[in-house]
Motif scaffolding. Sequence first.
Motif, PDB file in Angstrom:
ATOM      1  N   LEU A 176       0.796  -1.223   0.000  1.00  0.00           N
ATOM      2  CA  LEU A 176       0.000   0.000   0.000  1.00  0.00           C
ATOM      3  C   LEU A 176       0.830   1.277   0.000  1.00  0.00           C
ATOM      4  CD1 LEU A 176      -2.325  -1.776   2.331  1.00  0.00           C
ATOM      5  CD2 LEU A 176      -3.369  -0.273   0.665  1.00  0.00           C
ATOM      6  N   LEU A 177       2.069   1.199   0.507  1.00  0.00           N
ATOM      7  CA  LEU A 177       2.877   2.412   0.625  1.00  0.00           C
ATOM      8  C   LEU A 177       4.124   2.384  -0.251  1.00  0.00           C
ATOM      9  CD1 LEU A 177       2.771   2.873   4.523  1.00  0.00           C
ATOM     10  CD2 LEU A 177       1.335   4.007   2.804  1.00  0.00           C
ATOM     11  N   GLY A 178       4.445   1.210  -0.790  1.00  0.00           N
ATOM     12  CA  GLY A 178       5.657   1.088  -1.587  1.00  0.00           C
ATOM     13  C   GLY A 178       6.788   0.463  -0.792  1.00  0.00           C
ATOM     14  N   ASP A 179       7.787  -0.014  -1.508  1.00  0.00           N
ATOM     15  CA  ASP A 179       8.896  -0.718  -0.849  1.00  0.00           C
ATOM     16  C   ASP A 179       9.656   0.172   0.132  1.00  0.00           C
ATOM     17  OD1 ASP A 179       8.408  -3.126  -2.185  1.00  0.00           O
ATOM     18  OD2 ASP A 179       9.546  -2.477  -3.944  1.00  0.00           O
ATOM     19  N   ALA A 180       9.731   1.457  -0.150  1.00  0.00           N
ATOM     20  CA  ALA A 180      10.452   2.383   0.735  1.00  0.00           C
ATOM     21  C   ALA A 180       9.484   3.045   1.707  1.00  0.00           C
ATOM     22  CB  ALA A 180      11.190   3.426  -0.094  1.00  0.00           C
ATOM     23  N   HIS A 181       8.641   2.245   2.340  1.00  0.00           N
ATOM     24  CA  HIS A 181       7.591   2.808   3.206  1.00  0.00           C
ATOM     25  C   HIS A 181       8.126   3.397   4.505  1.00  0.00           C
ATOM     26  CE1 HIS A 181       7.926  -0.818   5.691  1.00  0.00           C
ATOM     27  NE2 HIS A 181       7.874  -1.521   4.574  1.00  0.00           N
ATOM     28  N   GLY A 182       9.243   2.889   5.003  1.00  0.00           N
ATOM     29  CA  GLY A 182       9.878   3.462   6.189  1.00  0.00           C
ATOM     30  C   GLY A 182       9.158   3.223   7.506  1.00  0.00           C
ATOM     31  N   GLN A 183       8.200   2.287   7.535  1.00  0.00           N
ATOM     32  CA  GLN A 183       7.450   2.030   8.770  1.00  0.00           C
ATOM     33  C   GLN A 183       8.160   0.968   9.615  1.00  0.00           C
ATOM     34  OE1 GLN A 183       4.942   4.081   9.426  1.00  0.00           O
ATOM     35  NE2 GLN A 183       5.354   4.976   7.399  1.00  0.00           N
ATOM     36  N   ASP A 184       8.362   1.270  10.883  1.00  0.00           N
ATOM     37  CA  ASP A 184       9.036   0.371  11.818  1.00  0.00           C
ATOM     38  C   ASP A 184       8.001  -0.221  12.771  1.00  0.00           C
ATOM     39  OD1 ASP A 184      10.362  -0.480  14.339  1.00  0.00           O
ATOM     40  OD2 ASP A 184      12.176   0.263  13.361  1.00  0.00           O
ATOM     41  N   ILE A 185       7.797  -1.519  12.700  1.00  0.00           N
ATOM     42  CA  ILE A 185       6.746  -2.150  13.498  1.00  0.00           C
ATOM     43  C   ILE A 185       6.984  -1.973  14.989  1.00  0.00           C
ATOM     44  CG2 ILE A 185       5.804  -4.401  14.177  1.00  0.00           C
ATOM     45  CD1 ILE A 185       5.759  -5.215  11.314  1.00  0.00           C
ATOM     46  N   ASP A 186       8.226  -2.082  15.433  1.00  0.00           N
ATOM     47  CA  ASP A 186       8.507  -1.947  16.867  1.00  0.00           C
ATOM     48  C   ASP A 186       8.165  -0.549  17.374  1.00  0.00           C
ATOM     49  OD1 ASP A 186       9.414  -4.572  17.220  1.00  0.00           O
ATOM     50  OD2 ASP A 186      11.419  -4.055  16.491  1.00  0.00           O
ATOM     51  N   LYS A 187       8.521   0.474  16.610  1.00  0.00           N
ATOM     52  CA  LYS A 187       8.201   1.847  17.019  1.00  0.00           C
ATOM     53  C   LYS A 187       6.703   2.086  16.986  1.00  0.00           C
ATOM     54  CE  LYS A 187      12.622   3.890  15.621  1.00  0.00           C
ATOM     55  NZ  LYS A 187      13.284   4.868  14.717  1.00  0.00           N
ATOM     56  N   LEU A 188       6.050   1.549  15.969  1.00  0.00           N
ATOM     57  CA  LEU A 188       4.599   1.688  15.887  1.00  0.00           C
ATOM     58  C   LEU A 188       3.922   0.980  17.055  1.00  0.00           C
ATOM     59  CD1 LEU A 188       4.131   1.079  12.064  1.00  0.00           C
ATOM     60  CD2 LEU A 188       3.726   3.231  13.260  1.00  0.00           C
ATOM     61  N   ASP A 189       4.469  -0.167  17.437  1.00  0.00           N
ATOM     62  CA  ASP A 189       3.908  -0.935  18.550  1.00  0.00           C
ATOM     63  C   ASP A 189       3.946  -0.130  19.843  1.00  0.00           C
ATOM     64  OD1 ASP A 189       2.812  -3.088  19.919  1.00  0.00           O
ATOM     65  OD2 ASP A 189       4.751  -4.029  20.272  1.00  0.00           O
ATOM     66  N   VAL A 190       5.061   0.526  20.089  1.00  0.00           N
ATOM     67  CA  VAL A 190       5.195   1.361  21.295  1.00  0.00           C
ATOM     68  C   VAL A 190       4.184   2.504  21.252  1.00  0.00           C
ATOM     69  CG1 VAL A 190       6.716   2.924  22.553  1.00  0.00           C
ATOM     70  CG2 VAL A 190       7.617   0.773  21.632  1.00  0.00           C
ATOM     71  N   ALA A 191       4.026   3.104  20.078  1.00  0.00           N
ATOM     72  CA  ALA A 191       3.120   4.248  19.948  1.00  0.00           C
ATOM     73  C   ALA A 191       1.669   3.845  20.177  1.00  0.00           C
ATOM     74  CB  ALA A 191       3.286   4.879  18.575  1.00  0.00           C
ATOM     75  N   VAL A 192       1.230   2.733  19.582  1.00  0.00           N
ATOM     76  CA  VAL A 192      -0.183   2.347  19.731  1.00  0.00           C
ATOM     77  C   VAL A 192      -0.459   1.811  21.133  1.00  0.00           C
ATOM     78  CG1 VAL A 192      -0.380   1.863  17.274  1.00  0.00           C
ATOM     79  CG2 VAL A 192       0.125  -0.016  18.846  1.00  0.00           C
ATOM     80  N   ALA A 193       0.573   1.228  21.769  1.00  0.00           N
ATOM     81  CA  ALA A 193       0.374   0.750  23.141  1.00  0.00           C
ATOM     82  C   ALA A 193       0.148   1.917  24.091  1.00  0.00           C
ATOM     83  CB  ALA A 193       1.585  -0.072  23.586  1.00  0.00           C
ATOM     84  N   ALA A 194       0.799   3.033  23.807  1.00  0.00           N
ATOM     85  CA  ALA A 194       0.687   4.204  24.683  1.00  0.00           C
ATOM     86  C   ALA A 194      -0.603   4.982  24.448  1.00  0.00           C
ATOM     87  CB  ALA A 194       1.894   5.119  24.468  1.00  0.00           C
ATOM     88  N   ASP A 195      -1.101   4.931  23.199  1.00  0.00           N
ATOM     89  CA  ASP A 195      -2.268   5.767  22.892  1.00  0.00           C
ATOM     90  C   ASP A 195      -3.085   5.124  21.772  1.00  0.00           C
ATOM     91  OD1 ASP A 195      -4.103   7.814  22.756  1.00  0.00           O
ATOM     92  OD2 ASP A 195      -2.870   9.032  21.412  1.00  0.00           O
ATOM     93  N   SER A 196      -3.924   4.172  22.125  1.00  0.00           N
ATOM     94  CA  SER A 196      -4.799   3.541  21.139  1.00  0.00           C
ATOM     95  C   SER A 196      -6.251   3.634  21.609  1.00  0.00           C
ATOM     96  CB  SER A 196      -4.430   2.066  20.938  1.00  0.00           C
ATOM     97  OG  SER A 196      -5.369   1.446  20.081  1.00  0.00           O
TER      98      SER A 196
END
Length: 270
Positions: free
Chosen positions: A221-241
């Motif tokens: 959906l975003l392309g090969d160079a999407h730059g999304q880090d699952i671990d960082k996203l995990d920390v973010a959604v755990a803090a504020d979901s």
Amino acid sequence: MGTTGEAHDYSALIGELKSRKIVVSVAADFMALVLLEAPGEQGADIVFGSAQRFGVPMGYGGPHAAFFASRDEHKRSMPGRIIGVSRDAAGNTALRMAMQTREQYIRREKANSNICTSQVLLANIAGLYAVYHGPTGLKRIASRIHRLNTILAAGLQNGGLKLRHRSWFDTLTVEVADKAAVLSRALSFGINLRSDIHQAVGITLDETTRREDVQALFAILLGDAHGQDIDKLDVAVAADSQAIPAAQQRQGDILTHPVFNRHHSETETR
């Protein structure tokens, strides 16, 4: 809340319908209801759905066992048979047929179910899946599905895509500019996306989803160079979901019958 849309509190609507003497039925998902408030708590009279989510493969659409539950006042109109707990002549716990509709045999033209149709094997698989994992294990599984889906949602939004809903359990509806290209790229990854949504695609995760699958979806959906880090996203959604509003989160216990708990200790981990 279903598995494909935004969470809603239907209590007011159900209350209005019942004030007009309307029997309210709700289609629901077993795994979602591990985390979501029970429809009965919102006033539903009947709840039904597929038991596929509990340990049964998709099987290209079936076969899958269904589940059907109702309030006590409607039980004599339920299809099929109801098995109850009793005791045998020796005082041992036994299961027996507690109730079935008499029309099944003596007035078959008015019967509300077919006595020859059975999905017992599939029902047993789903039941044993619940016995094996128990309430704690099922909450772990449902929470993981929801967590991965929320990570996916956060990454897609970071990448500039718009979601159709503000809340979800396991499914996202994502608006895309070139749907044909997205669907073609998904197939190249061996992934099927829901395509029958105007200017959007649907994505559903389940208990078999891995981190690699989420990374593949980012690439699609975003392309090969999407730059999304699952671990960082995990920390973010755990803090504020807030993907499941507090008012829609299940408060009561699940699977309270001893058969779902006697094989698990409070400290057991898998």
